[in-house]
Design a protein around this motif. Structure first.
Motif, PDB file in Angstrom:
ATOM      1  N   TRP A 131     -57.236  -1.521 -22.148  1.00 24.06           N
ATOM      2  CA  TRP A 131     -56.988  -2.805 -21.327  1.00 24.06           C
ATOM      3  C   TRP A 131     -55.418  -2.446 -20.530  1.00 24.06           C
ATOM      4  N   LEU A 132     -55.802  -2.821 -19.320  1.00 26.42           N
ATOM      5  CA  LEU A 132     -54.814  -2.560 -18.233  1.00 26.42           C
ATOM      6  C   LEU A 132     -53.817  -3.825 -17.873  1.00 26.42           C
ATOM      7  N   VAL A 133     -52.380  -3.608 -18.054  1.00 21.06           N
ATOM      8  CA  VAL A 133     -51.478  -4.595 -17.574  1.00 21.06           C
ATOM      9  C   VAL A 133     -50.972  -4.465 -16.321  1.00 21.06           C
ATOM     10  N   SER A 134     -51.251  -5.471 -15.664  1.00 21.30           N
ATOM     11  CA  SER A 134     -50.699  -5.571 -14.129  1.00 21.30           C
ATOM     12  C   SER A 134     -49.815  -6.490 -13.859  1.00 21.30           C
ATOM     13  N   ALA A 135     -49.144  -6.420 -12.978  1.00 20.43           N
ATOM     14  CA  ALA A 135     -48.150  -7.799 -12.569  1.00 20.43           C
ATOM     15  C   ALA A 135     -48.173  -7.363 -10.757  1.00 20.43           C
ATOM     16  N   TYR A 136     -48.683  -8.644 -10.126  1.00 15.88           N
ATOM     17  CA  TYR A 136     -48.766  -8.570  -8.705  1.00 15.88           C
ATOM     18  C   TYR A 136     -49.756  -7.413  -8.226  1.00 15.88           C
ATOM     19  N   CYS A 137     -50.747  -7.189  -9.004  1.00 15.02           N
ATOM     20  CA  CYS A 137     -51.860  -6.131  -8.784  1.00 15.02           C
ATOM     21  C   CYS A 137     -51.196  -4.625  -8.929  1.00 15.02           C
TER      22      CYS A 137
END
Length: 117
Positions: A26-32
């Motif tokens: 599972w990848l965590v991203s912020a503003y892509c």
């Protein structure tokens, strides 16, 4: 508000066990921007929720929305409700599947995939 800077960017890596043909993380991203990788959705969500709670001085309710309800188990984005006001946070979690070899050719040994975004 606290001096919290959000989820810190990590080196992203996926370890594929011996004999496996694929693995999902599972990848965590912020503003892509990709920030972190976790073994399960629960771990990814915990990382984000812990960080986001620190942004609020009072009580905050956090909940996840599917980005596309027609894709079960797909990417989800975090929303926060404070004082009855709902806001979208910058965070998303999304499943990333890495396939190795092919269905008829399992990986001969442990394979470590590292991607520096």
């Amino acid at each position: 508000m606290s001096e919290n800077t959000g989820v810190e960017r990590e080196t992203l890596s996926i370890t594929i066990p011996p004999g496996a043909t694929e693995v999902t993380r599972w990848l965590v991203s912020a503003y892509c921007a990709p920030l972190a990788m976790r073994d399960s959705r629960e771990e990814a969500c915990e990382l984000v929720e812990k960080t986001e709670r620190e942004e609020y001085e009072g009580d905050v309710e956090l909940f996840w929305h599917e980005q596309d309800p027609t894709v079960p188990g797909g990417p989800e984005e975090l929303y926060a409700v404070e004082g009855g006001v709902e806001v979208t946070t910058e965070y998303t979690v999304a499943p990333i599947t890495i396939r190795v070899g092919g269905e008829r050719e399992p990986a001969p040994a442990a394979v470590r995939v590292i991607k520096d975004f």
